[in-house]
Motif scaffolding. Structure first.
Motif, short mmCIF file in Angstrom:
data_model
loop_
_atom_site.label_atom_id
_atom_site.label_comp_id
_atom_site.label_asym_id
_atom_site.label_seq_id
_atom_site.Cartn_x
_atom_site.Cartn_y
_atom_site.Cartn_z
N GLU A 1 -13.86 -5.29 -11.01
CA GLU A 1 -14.14 -4.09 -10.47
C GLU A 1 -13.03 -3.45 -9.74
O GLU A 1 -12.55 -4.06 -8.80
N ILE A 2 -12.85 -1.92 -9.73
CA ILE A 2 -11.71 -1.20 -9.14
C ILE A 2 -12.35 -1.01 -7.84
O ILE A 2 -13.41 -0.19 -7.72
N LEU A 3 -11.58 -1.30 -6.59
CA LEU A 3 -11.82 -0.88 -5.46
C LEU A 3 -10.71 -0.26 -4.59
O LEU A 3 -9.51 -0.35 -4.97
N ALA A 4 -11.10 0.32 -3.62
CA ALA A 4 -9.89 0.92 -2.82
C ALA A 4 -10.14 0.50 -1.34
O ALA A 4 -11.19 0.18 -0.97
N ALA A 5 -9.04 0.51 -0.60
CA ALA A 5 -8.92 0.20 0.67
C ALA A 5 -8.05 0.88 1.41
O ALA A 5 -6.84 1.22 0.91
N LYS A 6 -8.38 1.55 2.68
CA LYS A 6 -7.44 2.50 3.51
C LYS A 6 -6.88 1.63 4.63
O LYS A 6 -7.27 0.55 5.32
N THR A 7 -5.49 1.91 4.59
CA THR A 7 -4.65 1.11 5.72
C THR A 7 -4.83 1.68 7.20
O THR A 7 -5.37 2.90 7.15
N VAL A 8 -4.82 0.96 8.00
CA VAL A 8 -4.93 1.45 9.32
C VAL A 8 -3.46 1.01 10.21
O VAL A 8 -2.97 -0.10 10.08
N LYS A 9 -3.18 2.02 11.17
CA LYS A 9 -1.94 1.81 11.85
C LYS A 9 -2.62 1.21 13.17
O LYS A 9 -2.99 2.04 14.02
N TRP A 10 -1.93 0.14 13.38
CA TRP A 10 -2.30 -0.76 14.58
C TRP A 10 -1.18 -0.95 15.60
O TRP A 10 -0.08 -1.34 14.90
N ALA B 1 0.84 -1.18 -0.04
CA ALA B 1 0.16 0.17 0.08
C ALA B 1 1.03 1.01 0.00
O ALA B 1 1.92 1.17 0.51
N GLN B 2 0.35 2.30 -0.72
CA GLN B 2 1.23 3.35 -0.73
C GLN B 2 0.33 4.88 -0.50
O GLN B 2 -0.91 4.64 -0.76
N GLY B 3 0.68 5.71 0.11
CA GLY B 3 -0.14 6.99 0.23
C GLY B 3 -1.43 6.58 1.05
O GLY B 3 -2.41 7.28 0.94
N GLY B 4 -1.26 5.74 2.02
CA GLY B 4 -2.40 5.61 2.97
C GLY B 4 -3.49 4.57 2.61
O GLY B 4 -4.42 4.34 3.07
N GLY B 5 -3.30 3.96 1.15
CA GLY B 5 -4.17 2.94 0.94
C GLY B 5 -3.87 2.10 -0.43
O GLY B 5 -2.51 2.21 -0.69
N ILE B 6 -4.75 1.53 -0.99
CA ILE B 6 -4.20 0.53 -2.17
C ILE B 6 -5.69 0.63 -2.96
O ILE B 6 -6.83 0.41 -2.58
N PHE B 7 -5.31 0.61 -4.57
CA PHE B 7 -6.47 0.34 -5.33
C PHE B 7 -6.07 -1.08 -5.83
O PHE B 7 -5.09 -1.41 -6.06
N TYR B 8 -7.26 -1.90 -5.80
CA TYR B 8 -7.05 -3.17 -6.40
C TYR B 8 -8.38 -3.64 -7.19
O TYR B 8 -9.64 -3.19 -7.05
N MET C 1 -2.67 -9.27 2.27
CA MET C 1 -2.24 -8.45 3.34
C MET C 1 -1.67 -7.25 2.55
O MET C 1 -0.61 -7.40 2.13
N ALA C 2 -2.32 -5.94 2.58
CA ALA C 2 -1.51 -4.78 2.04
C ALA C 2 -0.83 -4.00 3.01
O ALA C 2 -1.59 -3.38 3.79
N ASP C 3 0.32 -4.10 3.21
CA ASP C 3 1.28 -3.46 4.11
C ASP C 3 1.89 -2.02 3.73
O ASP C 3 2.06 -2.12 2.31
N GLU C 4 2.07 -1.09 4.43
CA GLU C 4 2.57 0.16 4.34
C GLU C 4 3.62 0.46 5.04
O GLU C 4 3.42 0.25 6.52
N LYS C 5 4.69 0.88 4.72
CA LYS C 5 5.89 1.33 5.57
C LYS C 5 5.94 2.93 5.35
O LYS C 5 6.00 3.66 4.61
N HIS C 6 5.89 3.41 6.64
CA HIS C 6 6.09 4.97 6.69
C HIS C 6 6.60 5.37 7.91
O HIS C 6 6.66 4.62 8.83
N GLY C 7 7.27 6.42 8.05
CA GLY C 7 7.75 7.14 9.33
C GLY C 7 9.22 6.74 9.46
O GLY C 7 9.95 5.78 8.78
N THR C 8 9.95 7.35 10.38
CA THR C 8 11.53 6.99 10.47
C THR C 8 11.68 6.34 12.04
O THR C 8 10.81 6.21 12.70
N GLY C 9 12.58 5.59 11.95
CA GLY C 9 13.23 4.87 13.12
C GLY C 9 12.66 3.83 13.45
O GLY C 9 13.09 2.98 14.52
#
Length: 303
Positions: free
Chosen positions: A90-99, A54-61, A247-255
């Motif tokens: 069908e083109i759908l979108a899903a937003k990532t959640v930070k747990w 995932a990038q930019g907070g979500g994914i299109f699939y 599972m669409a994972d996103e990496k962001h932030g530092t450290g």
């Protein structure tokens, strides 16, 4: 891809106080320990086997696209091959959640409890992330997968075998290339099914016996049998792990550092004002069902 095995092997060996401080000062080492604890526990990664980014907070699939094109045709010598245009789903979108979750590991606790001051908090952090992510993924699966198969009560191995083969035939009749290969059950239902296999004397011997080894998944009747605390209800679910989703994972932030392929990340922050380390475990992800037809709920099993 990480295996889904329970129980996991816990770290061995005893760490000194200096070694514990050294580990907590290194994010990569902390992340590796968190990944080791979480690596073999994510049921969501097992059932939704595709690894997506995932990038930019979500994914299109795309969802629901056919795995087959137009049937091939006879081609005369020297003639051009016919071209088929594959229709997208069908083109759908899903937003990532930070747990995520933090905990404090104080210098006093390290001095008094030794390695337990490190292992127990990290284990709890890993377990909390796993449980929340798995529960979310299971909710998505049971919402998106709406097909059902009406079975007779699973009171014998014969009844189970009939249901498995008939459900596979029902999925095959859709013409989507679906291969149902994994049955997911809640804990009590899984215990009843394993009891039926045990009573019938059809379990494999020694290490391949899931009751003796305690390992999940168990491969019986040519399909995988899995369970987990986040699998709810009482009905079996039968899915095609390869097509169901990912599972669409996103990496962001530092450290933050990650280890393994679970998507779990960790960070250790020294807080000198409290003489402690603030340790964090998290996963930024969203479960995605790519093919809702790649699964069904078996009703009437009465487990």
């Amino acid at each position: 891809m990480a295996s889904y095995t329970y129980p996991i092997a816990h770290p061995s060996g005893t760490l000194t106080e200096a070694q514990i401080h050294s580990i907590l000062s290194n994010n990569q080492v902390v992340a590796k320990k968190v990944a080791t604890l979480a690596d073999q526990k994510f049921l969501s990664d097992y059932l939704l086997s595709a690894r997506l980014t995932a990038q930019g907070g979500g994914i299109f699939y795309e969802s629901g696209e056919s795995v087959f094109g137009t049937a091939p045709e006879q081609v005369a010598a020297g003639a051009e091959y016919p071209l088929t245009v594959l229709s997208p789903g069908e083109i759908l979108a899903a937003k990532t959640v930070k747990w995520g979750r933090d905990t404090l590991i104080t210098d006093e606790r390290i001095a008094q409890s030794g390695q337990a001051a490190l292992d127990r908090p990290l284990l709890r952090l890993a377990n909390s992330v796993v449980k929340t992510v798995d529960a979310t993924a299971w909710g998505v699966i049971t919402t998106k997968v709406t097909n059902t198969y009406a079975s007779a009560a699973w009171s014998s191995i014969g009844a189970i075998t009939t249901a498995i083969l008939a459900a596979q035939a029902q999925a095959d009749a859709l013409g989507l290339g679906i291969n149902l290969d994994t049955v997911a059950l809640p804990g009590t239902a899984y215990a009843k099914v394993m009891g039926l296999f045990l009573t019938a004397g059809v379990l494999p011997r020694e290490n391949a016996n899931p009751i003796l080894s305690g390992e999940v998944p168990a491969n019986l009747l040519g399909v995988n049998w899995v369970t987990g605390s986040t699998v709810t209800g009482s009905d079996p679910w039968f899915i095609d792990r390869e097509q169901l989703g990912g599972m669409a994972d996103e990496k962001h932030g530092t450290g933050y550092a990650s280890a393994g392929d679970t998507g779990a990340e960790a960070k250790s922050i020294r807080d000198d004002e409290k003489d402690a380390y603030r340790v964090r475990a998290r996963r930024v992800t969203v479960p995605v069902v790519l093919e809702p037809q790649a699964g069904l709920k078996i009703t009437g099993a009465s487990l």
